[in-house]
Motif scaffolding. Structure first.
Motif, PDB file in Angstrom:
ATOM      1  N   TYR A 155       0.852  -1.182   0.000  1.00 27.08           N
ATOM      2  CA  TYR A 155       0.000   0.000   0.000  1.00 27.08           C
ATOM      3  C   TYR A 155       0.891   1.236   0.000  1.00 27.08           C
ATOM      4  O   TYR A 155       1.891   1.291   0.735  1.00 27.08           O
ATOM      5  N   GLN A 158       0.052   3.661   4.425  1.00 31.09           N
ATOM      6  CA  GLN A 158      -0.312   2.716   5.480  1.00 31.09           C
ATOM      7  C   GLN A 158       0.341   3.153   6.801  1.00 31.09           C
ATOM      8  O   GLN A 158       1.280   2.523   7.272  1.00 31.09           O
ATOM      9  N   THR A 164      -5.286   1.928   5.318  1.00 33.31           N
ATOM     10  CA  THR A 164      -4.638   1.973   4.017  1.00 33.31           C
ATOM     11  C   THR A 164      -5.290   2.978   3.071  1.00 33.31           C
ATOM     12  O   THR A 164      -4.915   3.054   1.900  1.00 33.31           O
TER      13      THR A 164
END
Length: 240
Positions: A155, A158, A164
């Protein structure tokens, strides 16, 4: 406007809100009609309050449409690899059980084989790896201090293991995944999803049921790692 939201509940909320503003304005007029400057200010305030729900919706919808121009999967370069990793900041070493994986499920072992990769890894919160690799007719799990995979999916945002999605504006959020080269930092591909939350006038009513959203792209996107990382000896697709 493609990102515009106006539900039956929204219509009821706006109608009720507008009626109350109108009623309060009429009542206050009786007390201030002898003061023209106060009455002019009160009328201006009432107009602004009546317009607020529509202005908020227009602002959110326009910015949602603009953000959606960058949404979707973009692959900049494909590579052939023996294995790959997926970032899992929600997992720690104590979550890893070493040994045989899928011992009583030959179907899942076959699925692992069909992918064509020798191994894949979960990159743990501390940077170590849960390593899965085919050994004979078994898939074995080992814990490694350093990942073997050079390329992995992560991601882009994060800050905590379970968050996220990034706020990018009023009632707007963005989720982004990337396939990166851990050695050079190069981003090989990215997948962006834009979310818009209900405007304030509806969220006050429906917020208890969760944050209703629209998102783009509307159709399901292909798996990012599958579009980017190919098993060794697989013919790569020509990218535009």
């Amino acid at each position: 406007m493609d990102g515009y939201i106006l539900t039956p509940i929204g219509v009821i909320v706006i109608a009720t809100y507008s009626f109350l503003i109108f009623l309060i304005t009429v009542i206050l007029r009786r007390f201030v009609k002898r003061f023209p400057w106060i009455w002019r200010g009160l009328k201006s305030l009432a107009v602004i309050l009546l317009l607020l729900p529509w202005l908020e919706e227009a602002w959110i919808s326009w910015h949602f449409a603009q953000a959606c121009k960058d949404a979707g999967v973009k692959v900049y370069r494909q590579v052939e690899v023996e294995g790959y990793g997926i970032s899992r900041k929600d997992l720690t070493r104590k979550d890893v059980t070493e040994g045989e994986q899928f011992p009583y499920d030959p179907t899942r072992v076959a699925d692992f084989e069909e992918r064509g990769f020798r191994f894949y890894e979960n990159i743990l919160a501390d940077g170590s790896a849960r390593h899965l690799e085919r050994t004979g007719n078994r898939v074995m799990v080992t814990l490694r201090d350093v990942p073997e995979a050079r390329y992995y999916q992560r991601y882009a945002y994060q800050p905590t293991p379970f968050r996220t999605v990034e706020t990018i504006g009023w009632k707007l959020e963005k989720g982004e995944e990337q396939v990166v080269d851990i050695q050079t930092g190069e981003i090989l591909s990215q997948s962006i999803t834009i979310y818009r939350i209900l405007p304030t006038y509806e969220a006050l009513i429906l917020g208890l049921l969760g944050p209703p959203v629209l998102s783009c792209p509307k159709t399901p996107e292909p798996s990012l790692w599958q579009e980017t990382l190919k098993p060794k000896k697989t013919k790569l697709k020509t990218l535009p």
